[in-house]
Design a protein around this motif. Structure first.
Motif, PDB file in Angstrom:
ATOM      1  N   GLU A 180      10.736   8.518 -10.485  1.00  0.00           N
ATOM      2  CA  GLU A 180       9.762   9.383 -11.158  1.00  0.00           C
ATOM      3  C   GLU A 180       8.373   8.752 -11.156  1.00  0.00           C
ATOM      4  OE1 GLU A 180      12.823  11.473 -14.392  1.00  0.00           O
ATOM      5  OE2 GLU A 180      11.694   9.650 -14.912  1.00  0.00           O
ATOM      6  N   LEU A 181       8.331   7.434 -11.322  1.00  0.00           N
ATOM      7  CA  LEU A 181       7.045   6.747 -11.320  1.00  0.00           C
ATOM      8  C   LEU A 181       6.394   6.849  -9.948  1.00  0.00           C
ATOM      9  CD1 LEU A 181       5.316   5.082 -13.297  1.00  0.00           C
ATOM     10  CD2 LEU A 181       6.389   3.027 -12.362  1.00  0.00           C
ATOM     11  N   ARG A 182       7.179   6.734  -8.909  1.00  0.00           N
ATOM     12  CA  ARG A 182       6.651   6.876  -7.543  1.00  0.00           C
ATOM     13  C   ARG A 182       6.145   8.294  -7.312  1.00  0.00           C
ATOM     14  NH1 ARG A 182       9.841   4.393  -2.614  1.00  0.00           N
ATOM     15  NH2 ARG A 182       8.184   2.846  -2.801  1.00  0.00           N
ATOM     16  N   ALA A 183       6.889   9.284  -7.760  1.00  0.00           N
ATOM     17  CA  ALA A 183       6.492  10.678  -7.559  1.00  0.00           C
ATOM     18  C   ALA A 183       5.222  11.028  -8.317  1.00  0.00           C
ATOM     19  CB  ALA A 183       7.631  11.607  -7.986  1.00  0.00           C
ATOM     20  N   ALA A 184       4.962  10.297  -9.426  1.00  0.00           N
ATOM     21  CA  ALA A 184       3.797  10.586 -10.253  1.00  0.00           C
ATOM     22  C   ALA A 184       2.534   9.882  -9.775  1.00  0.00           C
ATOM     23  CB  ALA A 184       4.080  10.172 -11.702  1.00  0.00           C
ATOM     24  N   ALA A 185       2.600   9.190  -8.649  1.00  0.00           N
ATOM     25  CA  ALA A 185       1.436   8.467  -8.148  1.00  0.00           C
ATOM     26  C   ALA A 185       0.280   9.430  -7.906  1.00  0.00           C
ATOM     27  CB  ALA A 185       1.784   7.739  -6.846  1.00  0.00           C
ATOM     28  N   PRO A 186      -0.959   9.015  -8.181  1.00  0.00           N
ATOM     29  CA  PRO A 186      -2.117   9.880  -7.934  1.00  0.00           C
ATOM     30  C   PRO A 186      -2.162  10.333  -6.483  1.00  0.00           C
ATOM     31  CG  PRO A 186      -2.758   7.956  -9.204  1.00  0.00           C
ATOM     32  CD  PRO A 186      -1.346   7.723  -8.763  1.00  0.00           C
ATOM     33  N   ARG A 187      -2.643  11.531  -6.260  1.00  0.00           N
ATOM     34  CA  ARG A 187      -2.658  12.092  -4.912  1.00  0.00           C
ATOM     35  C   ARG A 187      -3.458  11.250  -3.939  1.00  0.00           C
ATOM     36  NH1 ARG A 187      -3.069  18.682  -5.105  1.00  0.00           N
ATOM     37  NH2 ARG A 187      -1.125  19.035  -6.263  1.00  0.00           N
ATOM     38  N   ARG A 188      -4.508  10.573  -4.454  1.00  0.00           N
ATOM     39  CA  ARG A 188      -5.330   9.771  -3.556  1.00  0.00           C
ATOM     40  C   ARG A 188      -4.524   8.673  -2.892  1.00  0.00           C
ATOM     41  NH1 ARG A 188      -5.835   5.167  -6.300  1.00  0.00           N
ATOM     42  NH2 ARG A 188      -5.855   5.237  -8.587  1.00  0.00           N
ATOM     43  N   GLY A 189      -3.369   8.322  -3.470  1.00  0.00           N
ATOM     44  CA  GLY A 189      -2.575   7.258  -2.868  1.00  0.00           C
ATOM     45  C   GLY A 189      -1.478   7.757  -1.963  1.00  0.00           C
ATOM     46  N   ALA A 190      -1.258   9.063  -1.910  1.00  0.00           N
ATOM     47  CA  ALA A 190      -0.129   9.595  -1.160  1.00  0.00           C
ATOM     48  C   ALA A 190      -0.239   9.304   0.322  1.00  0.00           C
ATOM     49  CB  ALA A 190      -0.014  11.099  -1.399  1.00  0.00           C
ATOM     50  N   ALA A 191      -1.439   9.534   0.890  1.00  0.00           N
ATOM     51  CA  ALA A 191      -1.596   9.315   2.325  1.00  0.00           C
ATOM     52  C   ALA A 191      -1.519   7.840   2.674  1.00  0.00           C
ATOM     53  CB  ALA A 191      -2.939   9.884   2.790  1.00  0.00           C
ATOM     54  N   SER A 192      -2.133   7.007   1.827  1.00  0.00           N
ATOM     55  CA  SER A 192      -2.144   5.576   2.132  1.00  0.00           C
ATOM     56  C   SER A 192      -0.769   4.962   2.003  1.00  0.00           C
ATOM     57  CB  SER A 192      -3.136   4.843   1.218  1.00  0.00           C
ATOM     58  OG  SER A 192      -2.728   4.930  -0.125  1.00  0.00           O
ATOM     59  N   ARG A 193       0.115   5.555   1.152  1.00  0.00           N
ATOM     60  CA  ARG A 193       1.452   4.979   0.988  1.00  0.00           C
ATOM     61  C   ARG A 193       2.221   4.995   2.300  1.00  0.00           C
ATOM     62  NH1 ARG A 193       2.055   8.055  -3.640  1.00  0.00           N
ATOM     63  NH2 ARG A 193       3.682   9.316  -2.662  1.00  0.00           N
ATOM     64  N   ARG A 194       1.998   6.017   3.108  1.00  0.00           N
ATOM     65  CA  ARG A 194       2.754   6.098   4.352  1.00  0.00           C
ATOM     66  C   ARG A 194       2.432   4.930   5.278  1.00  0.00           C
ATOM     67  NH1 ARG A 194       1.582  11.653   3.588  1.00  0.00           N
ATOM     68  NH2 ARG A 194      -0.299  11.511   4.880  1.00  0.00           N
ATOM     69  N   ALA A 195       1.170   4.434   5.161  1.00  0.00           N
ATOM     70  CA  ALA A 195       0.761   3.315   6.020  1.00  0.00           C
ATOM     71  C   ALA A 195       0.930   1.968   5.339  1.00  0.00           C
ATOM     72  CB  ALA A 195      -0.702   3.488   6.436  1.00  0.00           C
ATOM     73  N   ALA A 196       1.275   1.976   4.051  1.00  0.00           N
ATOM     74  CA  ALA A 196       1.368   0.728   3.293  1.00  0.00           C
ATOM     75  C   ALA A 196       2.746   0.111   3.448  1.00  0.00           C
ATOM     76  CB  ALA A 196       1.053   0.973   1.826  1.00  0.00           C
ATOM     77  N   THR A 197       2.911  -0.686   4.445  1.00  0.00           N
ATOM     78  CA  THR A 197       4.152  -1.399   4.717  1.00  0.00           C
ATOM     79  C   THR A 197       3.814  -2.876   4.758  1.00  0.00           C
ATOM     80  OG1 THR A 197       3.795  -1.337   7.104  1.00  0.00           O
ATOM     81  CG2 THR A 197       4.949   0.544   6.121  1.00  0.00           C
ATOM     82  N   PRO A 198       4.819  -3.757   4.783  1.00  0.00           N
ATOM     83  CA  PRO A 198       4.498  -5.186   4.856  1.00  0.00           C
ATOM     84  C   PRO A 198       3.588  -5.539   6.028  1.00  0.00           C
ATOM     85  CG  PRO A 198       6.798  -4.875   4.288  1.00  0.00           C
ATOM     86  CD  PRO A 198       6.259  -3.507   4.604  1.00  0.00           C
ATOM     87  N   SER A 199       3.715  -4.830   7.159  1.00  0.00           N
ATOM     88  CA  SER A 199       2.880  -5.152   8.309  1.00  0.00           C
ATOM     89  C   SER A 199       1.480  -4.562   8.178  1.00  0.00           C
ATOM     90  CB  SER A 199       3.540  -4.631   9.595  1.00  0.00           C
ATOM     91  OG  SER A 199       3.739  -3.225   9.515  1.00  0.00           O
ATOM     92  N   ALA A 200       1.366  -3.361   7.559  1.00  0.00           N
ATOM     93  CA  ALA A 200       0.062  -2.716   7.411  1.00  0.00           C
ATOM     94  C   ALA A 200      -0.693  -3.218   6.193  1.00  0.00           C
ATOM     95  CB  ALA A 200       0.236  -1.202   7.331  1.00  0.00           C
ATOM     96  N   GLY A 201      -0.001  -3.808   5.241  1.00  0.00           N
ATOM     97  CA  GLY A 201      -0.658  -4.337   4.061  1.00  0.00           C
ATOM     98  C   GLY A 201      -0.520  -3.426   2.859  1.00  0.00           C
ATOM     99  N   ILE A 202      -0.761  -3.994   1.705  1.00  0.00           N
ATOM    100  CA  ILE A 202      -0.653  -3.274   0.439  1.00  0.00           C
ATOM    101  C   ILE A 202      -2.055  -3.023  -0.097  1.00  0.00           C
ATOM    102  CG2 ILE A 202       0.214  -3.396  -1.932  1.00  0.00           C
ATOM    103  CD1 ILE A 202       2.298  -5.420  -0.820  1.00  0.00           C
ATOM    104  N   PRO A 203      -2.442  -1.761  -0.296  1.00  0.00           N
ATOM    105  CA  PRO A 203      -3.784  -1.481  -0.837  1.00  0.00           C
ATOM    106  C   PRO A 203      -3.826  -1.756  -2.328  1.00  0.00           C
ATOM    107  CG  PRO A 203      -2.582   0.561  -0.500  1.00  0.00           C
ATOM    108  CD  PRO A 203      -1.697  -0.541   0.021  1.00  0.00           C
ATOM    109  N   LEU A 204      -4.914  -2.341  -2.780  1.00  0.00           N
ATOM    110  CA  LEU A 204      -5.055  -2.708  -4.190  1.00  0.00           C
ATOM    111  C   LEU A 204      -6.432  -2.355  -4.703  1.00  0.00           C
ATOM    112  CD1 LEU A 204      -3.630  -6.328  -3.935  1.00  0.00           C
ATOM    113  CD2 LEU A 204      -2.425  -4.389  -4.930  1.00  0.00           C
ATOM    114  N   ARG A 205      -6.513  -2.097  -5.996  1.00  0.00           N
ATOM    115  CA  ARG A 205      -7.791  -1.983  -6.682  1.00  0.00           C
ATOM    116  C   ARG A 205      -7.869  -3.135  -7.679  1.00  0.00           C
ATOM    117  NH1 ARG A 205      -9.064   4.400  -8.085  1.00  0.00           N
ATOM    118  NH2 ARG A 205      -9.847   4.932  -6.006  1.00  0.00           N
TER     119      ARG A 205
END
Length: 471
Positions: A180-205
């Motif tokens: 549920e916490l994953r599903a509630a992520a802000p929409r701005r992060g939805a696209a970046s999550r697909r690319a956020a893997t150990p090889s692509a890196g983890i986006p942070l604020r």
């Protein structure tokens, strides 16, 4: 210290200056928030205050979904204080409890586990286990909402001992299941999550409070950059700083953008960053070390108020509000670099550093660990040996006075290099250069005062300058 009525005033005015300095919980909702939460202000009789998010969680409150109090900047108090509580808080932030347990934390502090538990509970309202648990929950939320990693993998990467423990903690802290916490992520992060893997890196604020002079920080990073280990690319205002990291479980590469968030202004904001890690268990440690490098947990309001009252510094503070005193991503590396200078540091990195499995742009090496430099001889060899055998500690929980005593005893140690090590590696906000008179009125922020002088192209006052000013 501020009283509860002042704290309630900060909540009522949604004052972001106090985000991370304290938290408030509402008994009628069971939720805890940061002071700047945009929700309707609760009645005073329903509000309770806590020094840490962990203390609020331990009292049964769950994190607000609107203001995300777990993502607030850390309290500047823990980085300033040199006592056992301040040292303990810095080490817990660095992941020591996750790696070594409470017993390991106590050994590093030189106290019994019971004493550490008692002092932390009395000062911050939570013991080391609860504090580490709150930190693990935050790390897990970041991974859940910014990556598509399997939930089981996230559980262990965040430092939980079991998936059951992970699930129970997420439900308690966020009143949601991990899914549920994953599903509630802000929409701005939805696209970046697909690319956020150990090889692509983890986006942070990376959040901070108050104004932040990113230009001066990035100027310093660019001037000091060690080729092969660090790089700064782009034009002023839009630069990206990248570097390699030596971490407890593996290595990493971090990239931080200079451009401030639109919300930054004077109320605080964030820097965008991306982490590439060979082992996700290093996420919490890497983030905390990056925060220390960029001095993101500073309290610019307290610093500017004190220094702005000085006749000489007032115009400098007005010109650069929120000027920071950068620390170190790797304190042992910083100590070596302060001693030998950038050119020699580049040579050491190429000769003794660990070669990355896959070079990333101009980044090719991780700076050598102290043991690799112990045979170099001279002052460098003595420094590296002391770091390698543990007689000199520069980790976040190190005792600053003990570390300085060991450094002073090293043959040939340069006093100015020692001052840099104390300021940058040990994170001391109140260091004056040797053989220079710096006014006591600048305490406890003399390190910041010197950054103001250097940014303005000035130098610290001499004794004759001070006498002339007094006359």
């Amino acid at each position: 210290m501020i009283d509860e009525e002042t704290r309630y005033g900060a909540v009522r005015s949604r004052d972001a200056r106090f985000d991370g300095e304290f938290f408030f919980a509402v008994e009628t909702t069971g939720i805890y928030c940061r002071p700047s939460c945009p929700a309707v202000t609760p009645k005073r009789e329903n509000v309770r205050f806590y020094a840490t998010a962990a203390a609020a969680q331990s009292s049964g409150f769950r994190a607000c979904r609107r203001c995300r109090p777990d993502a607030a900047p850390g309290s500047a108090e823990w980085n300033v204080r040199a006592d056992v509580v301040g040292r303990a808080m810095r080490m817990i932030g660095d992941g020591v409890v996750d790696r070594e347990g409470v017993a390991g934390l106590a050994v590093r502090l030189g106290y019994s586990a019971r004493q550490v538990q008692r002092q932390l509970t009395a000062e911050v309202g939570a013991g080391p286990v609860a504090l580490a648990r709150a930190q693990r929950a935050h790390t897990a939320r970041v991974l859940l909402q910014t990556t598509e990693l399997p939930i089981t993998e996230i559980a262990f990467a965040a430092g939980f001992a079991s998936v059951r423990q992970f699930n129970d903690t997420i439900r308690t802290v966020y009143a949601s299941t991990p899914t549920e916490l994953r599903a509630a992520a802000p929409r701005r992060g939805a696209a970046s999550r697909r690319a956020a893997t150990p090889s692509a890196g983890i986006p942070l604020r990376l959040a901070y409070r108050g104004p932040y002079q990113a230009g001066e920080v990035f100027d310093l990073l660019a001037a000091e950059a060690v080729a092969g280990v660090e790089e700064v690319a782009g034009g002023a205002g839009f630069r990206t700083y990248r570097r390699t990291l030596r971490l407890p479980y593996g290595t990493g590469i971090v990239a931080v953008d200079e451009r401030l968030s639109e919300a930054s202004a004077h109320a605080g904001g964030w820097l965008d960053a991306r982490l590439h890690l060979t082992d996700l268990r290093d996420l919490t440690t890497a983030v905390q070390r990056l925060r220390r490098l960029l001095d993101l947990d500073s309290d610019p309001y307290a610093v500017d108020e004190r220094l702005g009252a000085d006749e000489r510094l007032a115009p400098l503070v007005a010109a650069r509000p929120g000027l920071r005193s950068p620390g170190a991503a790797d304190p042992e590396e910083l100590a070596v670099r302060a001693l030998v200078g950038r050119d020699e540091a580049e040579r050491l990195a190429q000769v003794y550093g660990k070669l990355l499995d896959a070079p990333c742009g101009t980044l090719t090496h991780v700076f050598p660990e102290p043991a690799a430099l112990a045979e170099t001889g001279g002052t460098l060899g003595a420094l590296a040996t002391a770091l390698a055998d543990g007689s000199l500690r520069l980790d976040p929980g190190a005792d600053r006075e003990e570390a300085q005593a060991v450094l002073l005893a090293l043959p040939g140690m340069d006093p100015r290099a020692l001052a840099v090590i104390r300021t940058r590696a040990l994170g001391d906000p109140d260091v004056a250069p040797p053989d220079e008179d710096v006014p006591d009125a600048w305490r406890p922020w003399r390190s910041y005062a010197l950054h103001h002088l250097r940014a303005a192209g000035e130098t610290p006052p001499t004794t004759s300058d001070l006498e002339e000013h007094r006359s």
